[in-house]
Structure formats: structure tokens, C-alpha cells
Design a protein around this motif. Sequence first.
Motif, PDB file in Angstrom:
ATOM      1  N   LEU A 194       0.833  -1.209   0.000  1.00  0.00           N
ATOM      2  CA  LEU A 194       0.000   0.000   0.000  1.00  0.00           C
ATOM      3  C   LEU A 194       0.868   1.259   0.000  1.00  0.00           C
ATOM      4  O   LEU A 194       1.984   1.259   0.513  1.00  0.00           O
ATOM      5  N   PRO A 195       0.359   2.364  -0.561  1.00  0.00           N
ATOM      6  CA  PRO A 195       1.105   3.628  -0.522  1.00  0.00           C
ATOM      7  C   PRO A 195       1.273   4.096   0.919  1.00  0.00           C
ATOM      8  O   PRO A 195       0.388   3.894   1.752  1.00  0.00           O
ATOM      9  N   GLN A 196       2.412   4.726   1.196  1.00  0.00           N
ATOM     10  CA  GLN A 196       2.733   5.080   2.581  1.00  0.00           C
ATOM     11  C   GLN A 196       3.334   6.474   2.678  1.00  0.00           C
ATOM     12  O   GLN A 196       3.990   6.955   1.759  1.00  0.00           O
ATOM     13  N   ILE A 197       3.103   7.086   3.826  1.00  0.00           N
ATOM     14  CA  ILE A 197       3.853   8.260   4.248  1.00  0.00           C
ATOM     15  C   ILE A 197       4.420   7.912   5.618  1.00  0.00           C
ATOM     16  O   ILE A 197       3.678   7.575   6.536  1.00  0.00           O
ATOM     17  N   VAL A 198       5.729   7.959   5.747  1.00  0.00           N
ATOM     18  CA  VAL A 198       6.393   7.552   6.988  1.00  0.00           C
ATOM     19  C   VAL A 198       7.005   8.779   7.648  1.00  0.00           C
ATOM     20  O   VAL A 198       7.625   9.618   6.993  1.00  0.00           O
ATOM     21  N   ALA A 209       8.390  20.142  12.130  1.00  0.00           N
ATOM     22  CA  ALA A 209       8.863  20.699  10.862  1.00  0.00           C
ATOM     23  C   ALA A 209       8.823  19.690   9.720  1.00  0.00           C
ATOM     24  O   ALA A 209       9.377  19.955   8.648  1.00  0.00           O
ATOM     25  N   ASN A 210       8.161  18.551   9.898  1.00  0.00           N
ATOM     26  CA  ASN A 210       8.161  17.501   8.880  1.00  0.00           C
ATOM     27  C   ASN A 210       7.346  17.941   7.656  1.00  0.00           C
ATOM     28  O   ASN A 210       6.131  18.126   7.727  1.00  0.00           O
ATOM     29  N   ARG A 211       8.029  18.088   6.534  1.00  0.00           N
ATOM     30  CA  ARG A 211       7.389  18.603   5.321  1.00  0.00           C
ATOM     31  C   ARG A 211       6.307  17.657   4.776  1.00  0.00           C
ATOM     32  O   ARG A 211       5.293  18.107   4.213  1.00  0.00           O
ATOM     33  N   ASP A 212       6.529  16.372   4.916  1.00  0.00           N
ATOM     34  CA  ASP A 212       5.528  15.420   4.439  1.00  0.00           C
ATOM     35  C   ASP A 212       4.227  15.556   5.230  1.00  0.00           C
ATOM     36  O   ASP A 212       3.129  15.445   4.671  1.00  0.00           O
ATOM     37  N   MET A 213       4.363  15.797   6.537  1.00  0.00           N
ATOM     38  CA  MET A 213       3.170  15.985   7.362  1.00  0.00           C
ATOM     39  C   MET A 213       2.472  17.297   7.018  1.00  0.00           C
ATOM     40  O   MET A 213       1.247  17.372   6.976  1.00  0.00           O
ATOM     41  N   HIS A 214       3.255  18.337   6.747  1.00  0.00           N
ATOM     42  CA  HIS A 214       2.660  19.612   6.323  1.00  0.00           C
ATOM     43  C   HIS A 214       1.841  19.411   5.051  1.00  0.00           C
ATOM     44  O   HIS A 214       0.705  19.880   4.943  1.00  0.00           O
ATOM     45  N   ALA A 215       2.434  18.718   4.080  1.00  0.00           N
ATOM     46  CA  ALA A 215       1.766  18.514   2.791  1.00  0.00           C
ATOM     47  C   ALA A 215       0.489  17.691   2.942  1.00  0.00           C
ATOM     48  O   ALA A 215      -0.504  17.934   2.247  1.00  0.00           O
ATOM     49  N   LEU A 216       0.506  16.717   3.847  1.00  0.00           N
ATOM     50  CA  LEU A 216      -0.664  15.869   4.050  1.00  0.00           C
ATOM     51  C   LEU A 216      -1.791  16.613   4.738  1.00  0.00           C
ATOM     52  O   LEU A 216      -2.957  16.571   4.302  1.00  0.00           O
ATOM     53  N   PHE A 217      -1.486  17.313   5.825  1.00  0.00           N
ATOM     54  CA  PHE A 217      -2.541  17.861   6.681  1.00  0.00           C
ATOM     55  C   PHE A 217      -2.970  19.287   6.348  1.00  0.00           C
ATOM     56  O   PHE A 217      -4.101  19.663   6.662  1.00  0.00           O
ATOM     57  N   LYS A 218      -2.110  20.073   5.715  1.00  0.00           N
ATOM     58  CA  LYS A 218      -2.489  21.464   5.430  1.00  0.00           C
ATOM     59  C   LYS A 218      -3.795  21.580   4.629  1.00  0.00           C
ATOM     60  O   LYS A 218      -4.678  22.360   5.013  1.00  0.00           O
TER      61      LYS A 218
END
Length: 225
Positions: A194-198, A209-218
Motif C-alpha cells: 500500500l502507498p505510505q507516508i512515513v 517541521a516535517n514537510r511530508d506531514m505539512h503537505a498531508l494535513f495542510k
Amino acid sequence: MAANPAYLAGLAADTYLPTDQRLFNAFELPLDKVRYVLVGEGPYPREESATGVCFMDGAVKGLWSDEKGGGLSKPVNKATSLRNFMKMLLVADGRLAEDNTGSAALAAIAAEFRADPAAVQTLAQIQQKLTGHGFLLLNASLVFREHVAPAKDAKAWLPFFETVIAALEQHRPKLVLWGKIAEQLNKLPTVRALPQIVAEHPYNLTFIANRDMHALFKPMELLRA
């Protein structure tokens, strides 16, 4: 039982969290509505806080302090992971600077949010919004025991987790794995497929400051009611 015949019997004779039949509270959505599976490590180590829902602290009601000059509420500040998650959302929204997330900066934001009828005021509202976006909020281990390492309990729950992911597989949800214990789920072929964001677990300051989390939740605007 097939994987570890002694585990459930030992658990039934033991003391664990969550209590009050909240073990499976995370399973709120129909399978075809699940778009994300957010995986943490295990329940909070406090009875009131452990709700059976990943990351949702039952001791937290209001998000913002009512005290003059206060920022996040005391219960939020007590829950380190939740505190960092809130700061991450504020940084992602551009309301908070990564290098200035202290009490003074938060106090101005809290005053603004308390006065804004369109702003989220409670953790329950954030949970509702996450559910509305299709989040299954599940821990790698559904139980916490003071005398058992979380990684050990998480290993025992692997067959359960594999069954859940297999049931969701056809709907292709995205997995959001927080922390090393959640990452260990990649031992399962169904998880790897399955696709993942870790990301690091939110109790780490770097999570803010995690950029992946910013991109997901913003785009989800979790702080707007």
C-alpha cells in the motif's frame, strides 16, 4: 491464537489499557470510507487518556488555554505527541514559525482561536474532522501494559493488523506510519503493497517541521470548524 497461543490468555489475566470496552473504538468508519490508516505505537499510558483511538487523548477537552497569556491548554501540553501535532498543524498553516513555537508565540494564536467561531476548540472536533477525511486512527498495538515493552505487544498484534489491512486492501488506503514501531509493520506484505507516508513519532520535536506531514494535513484544514 494461531500465531501465539499464550498471548490472549495472558492478556485476559493481566491489567491493560484501554479500559471500559474501548479496545476497538478506532473502528468507526465503513471499510469503503477509509482513505487513510494513521498508525501510532500504542495507547496513552493513562487510563483516562487511552481511548482506543490512535492519538486521541481522552483527558483533553479544550485545545486552547483559558489563562491570560496561555497558549495550548494544560492537558494538551501534558500529551507531548499531541502538543507537537498541534504545533505542526500551526506551522503548516503558516501561523507559527518553525523556529519560534514557544509559549509567547502560541499565546497570541490561542487568543485568536478562542475568539474565532470558525476555529476548532476541542480535540473531539479534530477527531471528527479526521474521521470525515476517512482516517482510521489505529495503533500498532491496541493495548498498553506498564511491564511490557510496546514493541513486544505490537509484535503480538501483527496477525490482527494484517487481517485489518487485508480487508482494506481493495480500497487502497494510504498508510501514515508514525514512529519505528509503526514502521515495523512493513514486515507484512499487505502493508508493503500500500502507498505510505512515513514520519518520526510526534513525540519527537522534529515532527513539527516535517514537510511530508505539512503537505498531508495542510489541505485538510483540521483547525477550521
